[in-house]
Design a protein around this motif. Structure first.
Motif, PDB file in Angstrom:
ATOM      1  N   LEU A   1      13.693   9.705  -3.836  1.00 19.02           N
ATOM      2  CA  LEU A   1      12.396   9.327  -4.403  1.00 19.02           C
ATOM      3  C   LEU A   1      12.308   7.832  -4.683  1.00 19.02           C
ATOM      4  N   ARG A   2      13.424   7.146  -4.683  1.00 21.27           N
ATOM      5  CA  ARG A   2      13.430   5.705  -4.908  1.00 21.27           C
ATOM      6  C   ARG A   2      13.185   4.911  -3.618  1.00 21.27           C
ATOM      7  N   LEU A   3      13.186   5.604  -2.494  1.00 25.58           N
ATOM      8  CA  LEU A   3      12.988   4.932  -1.214  1.00 25.58           C
ATOM      9  C   LEU A   3      11.521   4.572  -1.010  1.00 25.58           C
ATOM     10  N   SER A   4      11.303   3.495  -0.259  1.00 26.70           N
ATOM     11  CA  SER A   4       9.941   3.124   0.122  1.00 26.70           C
ATOM     12  C   SER A   4       9.449   4.053   1.225  1.00 26.70           C
ATOM     13  N   VAL A   5       8.140   4.015   1.485  1.00 26.69           N
ATOM     14  CA  VAL A   5       7.575   4.833   2.555  1.00 26.69           C
ATOM     15  C   VAL A   5       8.217   4.471   3.892  1.00 26.69           C
ATOM     16  N   ARG A   6       8.434   3.195   4.114  1.00 28.87           N
ATOM     17  CA  ARG A   6       9.052   2.753   5.368  1.00 28.87           C
ATOM     18  C   ARG A   6      10.469   3.314   5.503  1.00 28.87           C
ATOM     19  N   SER A   7      11.252   3.266   4.418  1.00 26.80           N
ATOM     20  CA  SER A   7      12.623   3.781   4.461  1.00 26.80           C
ATOM     21  C   SER A   7      12.643   5.289   4.677  1.00 26.80           C
ATOM     22  N   ILE A   8      11.666   5.994   4.112  1.00 31.30           N
ATOM     23  CA  ILE A   8      11.593   7.441   4.309  1.00 31.30           C
ATOM     24  C   ILE A   8      11.304   7.774   5.767  1.00 31.30           C
TER      25      ILE A   8
ATOM     26  N   PRO B   1       6.087 -14.621   1.552  1.00 28.22           N
ATOM     27  CA  PRO B   1       5.415 -14.703   2.849  1.00 28.22           C
ATOM     28  C   PRO B   1       6.323 -14.358   4.021  1.00 28.22           C
ATOM     29  N   GLU B   2       7.648 -14.500   3.837  1.00 30.05           N
ATOM     30  CA  GLU B   2       8.573 -14.262   4.926  1.00 30.05           C
ATOM     31  C   GLU B   2       9.009 -12.805   5.016  1.00 30.05           C
ATOM     32  N   SER B   3       8.715 -12.020   3.987  1.00 28.14           N
ATOM     33  CA  SER B   3       9.183 -10.633   3.978  1.00 28.14           C
ATOM     34  C   SER B   3       8.060  -9.712   3.512  1.00 28.14           C
ATOM     35  N   HIS B   4       7.436  -9.059   4.470  1.00 33.04           N
ATOM     36  CA  HIS B   4       6.407  -8.078   4.140  1.00 33.04           C
ATOM     37  C   HIS B   4       6.429  -7.004   5.224  1.00 33.04           C
ATOM     38  N   ASP B   5       6.977  -5.854   4.893  1.00 34.01           N
ATOM     39  CA  ASP B   5       7.102  -4.767   5.859  1.00 34.01           C
ATOM     40  C   ASP B   5       5.770  -4.053   6.028  1.00 34.01           C
ATOM     41  N   LEU B   6       5.287  -3.983   7.262  1.00 31.61           N
ATOM     42  CA  LEU B   6       4.065  -3.249   7.557  1.00 31.61           C
ATOM     43  C   LEU B   6       4.358  -1.757   7.590  1.00 31.61           C
ATOM     44  N   LEU B   7       3.597  -1.004   6.816  1.00 27.69           N
ATOM     45  CA  LEU B   7       3.740   0.443   6.814  1.00 27.69           C
ATOM     46  C   LEU B   7       2.940   1.077   7.941  1.00 27.69           C
TER      47      LEU B   7
END
Length: 379
Positions: free
Chosen positions: A18-25, A80-86
């Motif tokens: 449950l601590r994971l981000s949507v991307r990690s899931i 600005p250098e780190s933003h993961d697109l879901l």
């Protein structure tokens, strides 16, 4: 496949996942079948949503397409250098044959996005994470104001359309998700005039900033989604009435932008209502200076029209959209404002339409109350 992970008690496994981000899931689902099964259950998706952090949803227009993007945001500050697109969705998938006009984001509730398209007189509700949507025709062609939210007690998701027709009179139509039809609601107030076609949702109410002849300045017009009754309350005393201020939300508070003192510096004040519905709680929270390169055509007199506050970080700094073209970052500590260079690939040939915060949800669209009766389409 056997893993030491699954030898742990189920409570600990759930707590970890449950601590994971949507991307990690999404990545974890590809590890093994036991994880795929666990992460795909309704109970897990519901629990994850309750712990999920807001992400940034924004639309972008290029020369040949409109795109909807969802990006993760850090809690502490912008990077600005780190933003993961879901997700990165073509705004006009083939399934939406008639969806050929410029659409805009109109609100976010429980992981759902509300979009509207004036040219085709349509509303759309979508879960961009599961890539599902359904659309509803507007009740009337001349609808000018929209809203989307959820009632506080019954939890019903509702679309609202306001159709003013002069002298403060108006028609109000409500679509409760799952009913399949619009119904007219009797108004117990006059609507006035509003520059914003989309309501701001907060605390179970939809809000518009309105102006009308009986009132000397702007007021906030409310529609309670539970009782379906209208009310209004005052904004703080302003230097002048301009009829073009817009409402937003910051840290679960109503807010709006106003020009500082009209001294030509372009400074903008962000007012926040610290206690909902308490008029004395209006506070001048920020004074910022947007990029003056976007001012012009008379807008140098009203720079607040170009500024959209989006998110307050833990340190008090604010992410904003300026001129529907660039993201800006205001430091509360140094009182300075800077453009975020290269944020999300901005550059020539496109512009942002609008942006808002969305709490990502892994729940299928039909899992939401009433949605089981809607014609949901995947894209």
């Amino acid at each position: 496949m056997k893993s030491d992970l699954f030898e742990l008690p189920s409570e600990i496994i759930n707590n970890i996942l449950l601590r994971l981000s949507v991307r990690s899931i999404a990545v974890s689902k590809c590890v093994c079948k036991p994880l795929l099964h666990l992460l795909g259950t309704h109970d897990f998706a519901k629990s994850h949503f309750s712990k999920s952090a807001p992400a940034l949803a924004f639309t972008m227009r290029t020369n040949d397409s409109y795109r909807l993007k969802i990006s993760e945001l850090e809690e502490d500050e912008i990077d600005p250098e780190s933003h993961d697109l879901l997700t990165n969705i073509n705004f006009f998938p083939e399934a939406m044959v008639n969806f050929t006009a410029e659409a805009s984001l109109g609100g976010s509730v429980n992981g759902l996005l509300f979009l509207f398209d004036y040219r085709n007189s349509c509303h759309y509700v979508s879960n961009p994470i599961t890539r599902e949507f359904f659309f509803i025709r507007c009740p009337r062609v001349m609808v000018v104001s929209h809203g989307f939210g959820v009632s506080r007690i019954t939890g019903q998701h509702k679309l609202v359309c306001i159709d003013p027709f002069g002298d403060g009179r108006f028609n109000c139509y409500v679509y409760t998700l799952g009913t399949g039809s619009w119904r007219r609601v009797e108004a117990n107030d006059s609507f006035g005039w509003t520059p914003k076609i989309v309501a701001t949702f907060l605390n179970g109410n939809l809000h518009w900033m309105v102006w009308s002849d009986p009132y000397p300045m702007e007021q906030i017009f409310c529609f309670d989604l539970e009782t379906e009754c209208f009310s209004r309350f005052n904004v703080p005393p302003l230097r002048r009435s301009i009829m073009s201020r817009l409402l937003f939300t910051l840290r679960d508070c109503l807010c709006f932008c106003d020009d500082d003192e009209g001294d030509g510096t372009g400074r903008v004040v962000i007012w926040m209502m610290k206690e909902y519905g308490v008029e004395k709680s209006w506070t001048k929270e920020y004074v910022v200076t947007p990029n003056l390169a976007f001012l012009g055509h008379g807008l140098d007199k009203f720079p607040f029209q170009l500024l959209q506050p989006i998110k307050v970080f833990k340190n008090g700094d604010v992410l904003m959209l300026c001129g529907r073209k660039m993201f800006m970052y205001h430091s509360k500590h140094t009182k300075t404002t800077r453009e975020i260079d290269g944020f999300f690939g901005q550059g020539e040939g496109f512009y942002y339409l609008n942006s808002l915060l969305l709490t990502p949800s892994l729940l299928p669209l039909k899992s939401f109350a009433g949605m089981e009766n809607e014609n949901v389409i995947s894209f």
